[in-house]
Design a protein around this motif. Sequence first.
Motif, PDB file in Angstrom:
ATOM      1  N   GLU A   1       0.852  -1.189   0.000  1.00 14.04           N
ATOM      2  CA  GLU A   1       0.000   0.000   0.000  1.00 14.04           C
ATOM      3  C   GLU A   1       0.888   1.239   0.000  1.00 14.04           C
ATOM      4  O   GLU A   1       1.745   1.404   0.867  1.00 14.04           O
TER       5      GLU A   1
ATOM      6  N   VAL B   1       2.151   1.782  -9.356  1.00 14.01           N
ATOM      7  CA  VAL B   1       0.938   2.556  -9.106  1.00 14.01           C
ATOM      8  C   VAL B   1       1.036   3.844  -9.902  1.00 14.01           C
ATOM      9  O   VAL B   1       2.117   4.399 -10.101  1.00 14.01           O
TER      10      VAL B   1
ATOM     11  N   ARG C   1      -0.954   7.703 -10.550  1.00 16.28           N
ATOM     12  CA  ARG C   1      -1.976   8.644 -10.104  1.00 16.28           C
ATOM     13  C   ARG C   1      -3.105   8.618 -11.118  1.00 16.28           C
ATOM     14  O   ARG C   1      -2.914   8.910 -12.293  1.00 16.28           O
TER      15      ARG C   1
ATOM     16  N   GLN D   1      -3.090  10.063  -1.974  1.00 19.24           N
ATOM     17  CA  GLN D   1      -3.960   8.965  -2.361  1.00 19.24           C
ATOM     18  C   GLN D   1      -3.344   7.655  -1.896  1.00 19.24           C
ATOM     19  O   GLN D   1      -2.125   7.512  -1.851  1.00 19.24           O
TER      20      GLN D   1
ATOM     21  N   LYS E   1      -2.951   3.750  -2.726  1.00 15.62           N
ATOM     22  CA  LYS E   1      -3.067   2.753  -3.784  1.00 15.62           C
ATOM     23  C   LYS E   1      -2.448   1.447  -3.297  1.00 15.62           C
ATOM     24  O   LYS E   1      -1.373   1.452  -2.700  1.00 15.62           O
ATOM     25  N   THR E   2      -3.114   0.335  -3.550  1.00 13.41           N
ATOM     26  CA  THR E   2      -2.627  -0.970  -3.117  1.00 13.41           C
ATOM     27  C   THR E   2      -2.457  -1.887  -4.317  1.00 13.41           C
ATOM     28  O   THR E   2      -3.334  -1.961  -5.177  1.00 13.41           O
TER      29      THR E   2
END
Length: 297
Positions: free
Chosen positions: A108, A148, A150, A161, A163-164
Motif C-alpha cells: 500500500e 501505481v 496517479r 492517495q 493505492k494498493t
Amino acid sequence: MKNITLYIFLVFAFFNNAYGQEILFDFSNDMQGWTAYDLDGNGNTIMQGKQWYVDVNDLKGKETSEGVLRYNIANFDGIYVPGYDKEDNWVISPPINISKLGSALDLELVWETTDPRTNRAFVVFFASSSPDVETFRNLTTKQSIGNVQRATTNSSFPDFQSKTITIQKTKLPASDVIYLGIKRSSMPAEHSTNINIKEINMVPNGGGEISLSTTEVKASKNITKLAQNPVSTALLLKLNPAMAAAKTTMQVYSVTGQQVLNTKYSREISVAQLAPGMYFARVSDGTLTETVKFIKK
C-alpha cells in the motif's frame, strides 16, 4: 551468569525471528532504513524532506510541514525540470524476511504527484534477493513486481492517495530475504513531475507473516567490529576493508526491531541520544551488509 546469557540469547533470537502482520515505513522523519542511489551522478537523488507541491492558484512551488520521501529537485513555478524523466535514481529497502509469507503480499502506497495538472507519474516496484543497486538497475520494466499511477488530476492539493497492489509470492525472488527497489517513471516525458511518498505499508495477503530482517552478507574475513563495547556516547567502528566507506550507511535497531538511528558511516557515530540497552547496528555499502550488536550504557 547463565540467566543473563540465556536472556541475551532469547532477545537476539526474538530480534532475528520476530514477525508481524505488517511492516509500515512512515517517512515523516527519516528514510526508515531505505538507501538512495544517484546513479547518473548529477546530484539529483531521492531523499526524505518536506512535502513539495504546485499550488494551482498561482502555479508556485510550496512546501508543507509534512515529512515525505521525494526527489531533492523540484518543479519551480510549475515548470518541468529538463531531462527529469531520464533521471537514473533508485531507493532500496532494508532486508525483508518473507520466509513465512503466505500466498501474496499487499503493498500500500500513500502518495501523490506534486503537480495536480498531470496524472502521468508512476511509482514502479522491483524486488531482488540482493541489495546491490546494479542488480536492480539491470532489471527491465517487464521484470517489475508492480506499479501505481496517479489515476486522476485534482485541483485541491495536497491530496495524498492510497493505492494498493497485490503481489503473488511466485513473482517475488525465491529467497527468504528480499529487498524492494523503487524507481520513479513518467510517461510521456513532458509530464515529468516530482512525487511525495508518505507511507509504504506491507501486509501479508493470504496468511503468513513478514518481518524486517537482520540477515548478514558476511565477508570471509576482516568483518566490521567495534573498538569498544559497551559504549556510552559514541560507536567507534572498524569498518570491513572490503566495504566502500563513501557508500556505507548505518541503521541502528532496538531489540524490538524499531529503527532508532539512520546515518552515513563515519569512524565515530554519536549514540548519546539512545536510551541504555541492547541495540543492533546494520552497516551496508549496498553490496556487503553486516550487523554488529552493542550495549549502550
